[in-house]
Design an enzyme around this catalytic site. Structure first.
Site: not given
Ligand code: NAP
Length: 411
Positions: A167, A184, A238-239, A242, A260, A294, A392
């Site tokens: 995307r 991830a 992601g979250s 982050t 996002e 999400c 989640f």
């Molecule tokens: P996350 O912890 O923020 O991880 C997302 C990505 O960010 C992963 O590749 C992670 O790597 C990386 N990351 C984490 N800490 C980082 C840092 N300090 N610097 C750089 N990169 C970093 O999110 P998640 O819990 O895996 O994913 C779920 C979240 O994503 C939920 O809140 C969901 O709502 C959101 N989401 C939103 C959408 C949307 O379209 N709005 C779509 C999908 C998901 P690692 O895996 O190595 O930690």
């Protein structure tokens, strides 16, 4: 439980980083596990800041030639990449299922959706039109040209390990930008399979780079990707926590950013609702990818006139339609959560709700490993954690609501 093996041609299961068109090792590696069984699928290169910088430099070098390609040349390459995804869709779907746990039919759906972005952007690549704006001066013309911004850093989550990449990357490449992708930790294999197909499609070296890394290295890699002066744009899904870190990183060099982030989506059922349709909507909205999207509804506000009928029919639908198990097993609709931490978070929300008076109508318990039973709670109030933070996971908390005036957002 039965055991399942990935069973995908080895050329699509890569375990090195993809930098400047070459498969590249790192000093260490990290394990990628099947969340359903805990079995090791692969050990993947654990990139650090040095590899991230190498990838940014390669992308910057490639940008100068990629942006000079004609729109048609870029379009043709994206199209070829799309066609290769379609050709290998079954294998790509197996990779998605094995690294992120979602049932195979959902994984196939994701791969189709993911390939669709490359198809769409291969078409849009040719429509990078500008504008001629009427000038307030007789002796001047105002022309609007669209130009690529440069290197884009792309950081993606595990819940759509293929689609969240295409995307962003499809749009960037179509525009003439080059990219560095950090997938991830839990799901690097889909990103690397995409790199293999990009290579086969003839995407030039340095245009698409992938630097997988473990959670320990992620902050340092993320910092390079969001602060390096050669990076012009950061795109993140992601979250929210982050996202805030990355926004801070990107601020010093004033990069363009797209974020996002997380949510707390409400699902509202009014007294006037068709309860059967509401139940069907709730099932689709809550349990896709075992509640890990999400756009999954997080809290269910149901007016008292239809509350009991809604809850009763929902419980029946959950019993009839949800089956927990390995995503590769036919008939399974609920795979495991991505890892044990994710399952613990859901259990914590259930315990918090129960301690404040909620009733468990279905599920409520963890299964083996990172499995979590689809759970239905009633008697939920807005003080409970499950209505305040994104779950989640497969937890459906129902709040009995009074007249419309009482349907207020929680703070
Ligand atoms: P996350 O912890 O923020 O991880 C997302 C990505 O960010 C992963 O590749 C992670 O790597 C990386 N990351 C984490 N800490 C980082 C840092 N300090 N610097 C750089 N990169 C970093 O999110 P998640 O819990 O895996 O994913 C779920 C979240 O994503 C939920 O809140 C969901 O709502 C959101 N989401 C939103 C959408 C949307 O379209 N709005 C779509 C999908 C998901 P690692 O895996 O190595 O930690």
């Amino acid at each position: 439980r039965r055991t399942y093996s990935l069973d995908v041609s080895p050329e699509l299961v890569r375990n090195q980083a993809y930098i400047d068109g070459r498969w590249t090792s790192a000093a260490a590696d990290f394990p990628v596990l099947d969340p359903a069984s805990g079995a090791l699928i692969a050990r993947v290169a654990d990139c650090g800041p040095a590899e991230a910088k190498q990838a940014v430099d390669a992308a910057y070098k490639a940008f100068h030639t990629w942006k000079q390609q004609t729109a048609k040349e870029r379009s043709d390459l994206l199209r070829r990449w799309y066609e290769l995804m379609v050709k290998h869709k079954d294998e790509l779907a197996r990779i998605v299922t094995f690294e992120c746990g979602k049932p195979l039919p959902e994984a196939l759906g994701e791969v189709g959706y993911s390939a669709g972005f490359l198809e769409w952007y291969s078409e849009e690549a040719r429509r990078c039109y500008g504008d001629v704006v009427p000038s307030p001066f007789r002796d001047r013309k105002i022309l609007l040209l669209k130009q690529p911004v440069g290197v884009a850093s792309i950081i993606t989550p595990w819940n759509f390990p293929s689609a969240m990449i295409t995307r962003k990357v499809g749009a960037a490449l179509a525009a003439g930008c080059t990219v560095v992708v950090k997938p991830a930790e839990d799901t690097p294999l889909s990103a690397l399979a995409l790199a293999q197909l990009a290579d086969q499609a003839g995407i030039p070296a340095g245009v698409f780079n992938v630097v997988p890394c473990s959670r320990e290295k992620t902050p340092a890699v993320g910092e390079v990707l969001c602060t390096d002066p050669l990076v012009a744009k950061v795109s993140f899904t992601g979250s929210t926590a982050t996202g805030k870190i990355l926004l801070r990183h990107a601020a010093d060099t004033v990069k363009k950013v797209s974020m996002e982030l997380g949510g707390n989506a409400p699902f509202i059922v009014f007294n006037s609702a068709d309860v059967d349709k509401a139940v069907a909507g709730a099932m689709g909205s809550k349990f896709r990818n075992t509640g890990q999207t999400c756009v999954c509804s997080n809290r269910f506000l149901v007016q008292s006139g239809v509350h009991d009928a809604f809850v009763e029919k929902l419980a029946v639908a959950m019993d009839a339609q949800l089956r927990m198990g390995h995503g590769a097993e036919p008939g399974v609709t609920q795979g495991p959560l991505i890892n044990a931490r994710a399952a613990e978070k859901v259990v914590h929300q259930v315990e918090d709700a129960v301690s404040r008076g909620a009733r468990v109508l279905r599920g409520g318990k963890r299964g083996e490993g990172s499995y979590m039973e689809p759970t239905l709670l009633t008697g939920v109030t807005t003080e409970m954690l499950c209505t305040k933070e994104e779950t989640f996971g497969p937890l459906l908390p129902v709040i009995r609501s009074g007249p419309i005036t009482a349907l207020q957002e929680s703070p």
